[in-house]
Design a protein around this motif. Structure first.
Motif, PDB file in Angstrom:
ATOM      1  N   UNK A  89       0.783  -1.170  -0.082  1.00  0.00           N
ATOM      2  CA  UNK A  89       0.012  -0.065   0.086  1.00  0.00           C
ATOM      3  C   UNK A  89       0.939   1.189   0.161  1.00  0.00           C
ATOM      4  N   UNK A  90       2.051   1.118   0.695  1.00  0.00           N
ATOM      5  CA  UNK A  90       2.821   2.318   0.822  1.00  0.00           C
ATOM      6  C   UNK A  90       3.292   2.713  -0.748  1.00  0.00           C
ATOM      7  N   UNK A  91       3.804   1.760  -1.527  1.00  0.00           N
ATOM      8  CA  UNK A  91       4.411   1.892  -2.881  1.00  0.00           C
ATOM      9  C   UNK A  91       3.254   2.532  -3.610  1.00  0.00           C
ATOM     10  N   UNK A  92       2.067   2.168  -3.678  1.00  0.00           N
ATOM     11  CA  UNK A  92       1.160   2.497  -4.447  1.00  0.00           C
ATOM     12  C   UNK A  92       0.679   3.895  -4.027  1.00  0.00           C
ATOM     13  N   UNK A  93       0.790   4.074  -2.620  1.00  0.00           N
ATOM     14  CA  UNK A  93       0.282   5.585  -2.283  1.00  0.00           C
ATOM     15  C   UNK A  93       1.444   6.579  -2.744  1.00  0.00           C
ATOM     16  N   UNK A  94       2.386   6.101  -2.809  1.00  0.00           N
ATOM     17  CA  UNK A  94       3.706   7.135  -3.374  1.00  0.00           C
ATOM     18  C   UNK A  94       3.710   7.453  -4.633  1.00  0.00           C
ATOM     19  N   UNK A  95       3.199   6.525  -5.615  1.00  0.00           N
ATOM     20  CA  UNK A  95       3.150   6.636  -6.819  1.00  0.00           C
ATOM     21  C   UNK A  95       1.883   7.537  -7.239  1.00  0.00           C
ATOM     22  N   UNK A  96       0.868   7.006  -6.197  1.00  0.00           N
ATOM     23  CA  UNK A  96      -0.605   7.812  -6.395  1.00  0.00           C
ATOM     24  C   UNK A  96      -0.546   9.400  -6.288  1.00  0.00           C
ATOM     25  N   UNK A  97       0.480   9.625  -5.080  1.00  0.00           N
ATOM     26  CA  UNK A  97       0.483  11.131  -4.888  1.00  0.00           C
ATOM     27  C   UNK A  97       0.930  11.793  -6.201  1.00  0.00           C
ATOM     28  N   UNK A  98       2.094  11.329  -6.871  1.00  0.00           N
ATOM     29  CA  UNK A  98       2.477  12.087  -8.162  1.00  0.00           C
ATOM     30  C   UNK A  98       1.497  11.901  -9.115  1.00  0.00           C
ATOM     31  N   UNK A  99       0.832  10.874  -9.216  1.00  0.00           N
ATOM     32  CA  UNK A  99      -0.323  10.866 -10.351  1.00  0.00           C
ATOM     33  C   UNK A  99      -1.296  11.816  -9.990  1.00  0.00           C
ATOM     34  N   UNK A 100      -1.687  11.822  -8.860  1.00  0.00           N
ATOM     35  CA  UNK A 100      -2.750  13.023  -8.527  1.00  0.00           C
ATOM     36  C   UNK A 100      -2.444  14.176  -8.696  1.00  0.00           C
ATOM     37  N   UNK A 101      -1.198  14.686  -8.459  1.00  0.00           N
ATOM     38  CA  UNK A 101      -0.720  16.150  -8.770  1.00  0.00           C
ATOM     39  C   UNK A 101      -0.759  16.359 -10.155  1.00  0.00           C
ATOM     40  N   UNK A 102      -0.255  15.383 -10.990  1.00  0.00           N
ATOM     41  CA  UNK A 102      -0.495  15.536 -12.627  1.00  0.00           C
ATOM     42  C   UNK A 102      -1.917  15.558 -12.924  1.00  0.00           C
ATOM     43  N   UNK A 103      -2.847  14.780 -12.374  1.00  0.00           N
ATOM     44  CA  UNK A 103      -4.427  14.952 -12.665  1.00  0.00           C
ATOM     45  C   UNK A 103      -5.089  16.338 -12.413  1.00  0.00           C
ATOM     46  N   UNK A 104      -4.815  16.494 -11.408  1.00  0.00           N
ATOM     47  CA  UNK A 104      -5.256  17.749 -10.874  1.00  0.00           C
ATOM     48  C   UNK A 104      -4.663  18.841 -11.848  1.00  0.00           C
ATOM     49  N   UNK A 105      -3.401  18.733 -11.810  1.00  0.00           N
ATOM     50  CA  UNK A 105      -2.724  20.060 -12.916  1.00  0.00           C
ATOM     51  C   UNK A 105      -3.112  20.142 -14.203  1.00  0.00           C
ATOM     52  N   UNK A 106      -3.593  18.754 -14.871  1.00  0.00           N
ATOM     53  CA  UNK A 106      -4.034  18.426 -16.341  1.00  0.00           C
ATOM     54  C   UNK A 106      -5.366  19.325 -16.367  1.00  0.00           C
ATOM     55  N   UNK A 107      -6.093  18.805 -15.353  1.00  0.00           N
ATOM     56  CA  UNK A 107      -7.675  19.197 -15.312  1.00  0.00           C
ATOM     57  C   UNK A 107      -7.752  20.939 -15.242  1.00  0.00           C
ATOM     58  N   UNK A 108      -7.185  21.226 -14.293  1.00  0.00           N
ATOM     59  CA  UNK A 108      -7.156  22.761 -13.761  1.00  0.00           C
ATOM     60  C   UNK A 108      -6.704  23.560 -15.233  1.00  0.00           C
ATOM     61  N   UNK A 109      -5.392  23.007 -15.603  1.00  0.00           N
ATOM     62  CA  UNK A 109      -5.048  24.120 -16.670  1.00  0.00           C
ATOM     63  C   UNK A 109      -5.889  23.909 -17.821  1.00  0.00           C
TER      64      UNK A 109
END
Length: 413
Positions: free
Chosen positions: A17-37
């Motif tokens: 779960x730790x490994x997936x949460x670490x990658x999820x954080x980066x992916x979530x940043x990109x997701x929000x950035x792209x949608x808002x942009x």
């Protein structure tokens, strides 16, 4: 002795779960950035629809085969390969932005990268969902799914604030580089996790890829309870589009273009999901998984109506919190039903079809409600779809045959 029946299952699950949460954080940043942009650059429901289709349609298409790969090959390897491909896509987009291209070309680049990231997610998602039953005892799956939902929401709770701050101080390329770094860390952590190959599940490696896909479809058609659960999940995703995926556009039109408002809205949503998942994790849900599922849909529909009626931003965020609190009920119950009721040799393919329902019904919902958002008020769509979901939840309670099959029956471990 398998991992899930040994004393090490908790530590193994934690590391996973730790490994997936670490990658999820980066992916979530990109997701929000792209949608808002895209939202701020275009303020267009059509553009949001195009972005959504490119983000989910490729994932849906590759999921037909990803489920077979999940049943055939090493799941840890598939997860790491998918993470690496997604990270490379983010790196490409970051370098493309830094090269000083015009705005229209950056938007095209975002679309292309969204397709690549979607393909990676289509491989990763069924592998992650099928790996959990390898690690966790069956009677603990509902709790672990709830805890997993809570931990992921905790990570995503911080992501919009971080994304908004970075975008206010810098640009989208900084977020993309962070995603590359988190992917590398997540891959390293997952490499530390040792899991025996699941050859024993009985899949025929000499069978054809298309044949295995057909076998998965046939299994779902024959098992009406599993098929109906997938249909309920897909129907829920379709009708949740206005209240779950058009809120950024509604905020921009109703309250103004502000990263602060968008961040607060997303934080309220993920705070609700975090506490809802934690609640499920501690409680464990009803023994009848269909009861948990029906209550989740019922509450979501009711709060979606309230969300559409909200005209003050604070009230809007309050109902966003409540609507999000109900999401882990739907997600955890659906996931647990499939993990408990589906045979191990079919789990990769069934979870791929769960991903197909999400990635198919999401773009379908955006294709319907996205263009409508440029013609009719989004709040009217929220009220209508929320009412339909509320009624649909009542029908689940009244469907005795389906409802009774959701009861968890303890097995010998």
């Amino acid at each position: 002795m398998t991992i899930k029946t040994s004393e090490k299952w908790k530590s193994k699950t934690l590391l996973f779960l730790i490994s997936q949460c670490i990658t999820l954080f980066g992916s979530s940043l990109v997701q929000f950035a792209i949608i808002w942009y895209v939202t701020f650059e275009t303020s267009s429901g059509i553009w949001m629809t195009v972005l959504t289709l490119c983000s989910y349609l490729p994932q849906m298409l590759i999921s037909f085969f990803a489920g077979v790969w999940t049943d055939r090959f090493n799941r840890k390897m598939l997860i790491n390969i998918a993470d690496a491909v997604i990270a490379l896509a983010s790196l490409f987009l970051a370098l493309f932005v830094l090269s000083g291209n015009q705005e229209k070309y950056i938007l095209i680049g975002i679309v292309v990268v969204s397709v690549i990231r979607s393909l990676g997610a289509g491989v990763q998602t069924p592998a992650v969902n099928a790996m959990l039953p390898q690690l966790v005892p069956e009677d603990k799956l509902m709790k672990i799914n709830g805890i997993n939902s809570s931990v992921q929401s905790m990570v995503q709770f911080a992501a919009p604030l971080a994304a908004g701050t970075i975008l206010e101080l810098g640009s989208i390329d900084g977020i993309l580089f962070i995603d590359v770094g988190t992917a590398m860390i997540g891959i390293f952590v997952l490499c530390l996790l040792k899991i025996p190959e699941h050859n024993e599940v009985g899949i025929q490696r000499n069978s054809s890829l298309i044949g295995d896909v057909k076998a998965g479809i046939s299994y779902i058609i024959r098992n009406k309870f599993i098929g109906r659960t997938l249909m309920i999940y897909g129907f829920f995703i379709f009708l949740s589009v206005p209240s779950g995926f058009l809120t950024a556009l509604m905020i921009e039109r109703l309250f103004g273009a502000s990263y602060l408002y968008l961040s607060l809205n997303e934080m309220a949503g993920f705070a609700g999901m975090m506490l809802g998942g934690l609640f499920i994790g501690v409680w464990g849900g009803f023994k009848n998984r269909c009861k948990s599922l029906a209550f989740g849909v019922l509450f979501y529909g009711g709060f979606a109506v309230c969300l559409g009626l909200s005209k003050a931003f604070l009230l809007f965020t309050a109902f966003m919190f409540l609507i999000s609190f109900s999401i882990p009920f739907v997600q955890s119950a659906s996931m647990t039903i499939l993990q408990e009721k589906v045979e191990q040799e079919m789990q990769g393919r069934v979870f791929s079809f769960m991903n197909i329902m999400f990635c198919g019904c999401m773009p379908l919902g955006m294709a319907v409600f996205g263009p409508l958002a440029d013609l009719i008020p989004i709040d009217s769509m929220m009220i209508t779809t929320g009412s339909v979901l509320f009624i649909f939840a009542i029908l689940i309670f009244l469907s005795k045959r389906y409802y009774q099959q959701g009861m968890y029956i303890e097995k010998n471990q």
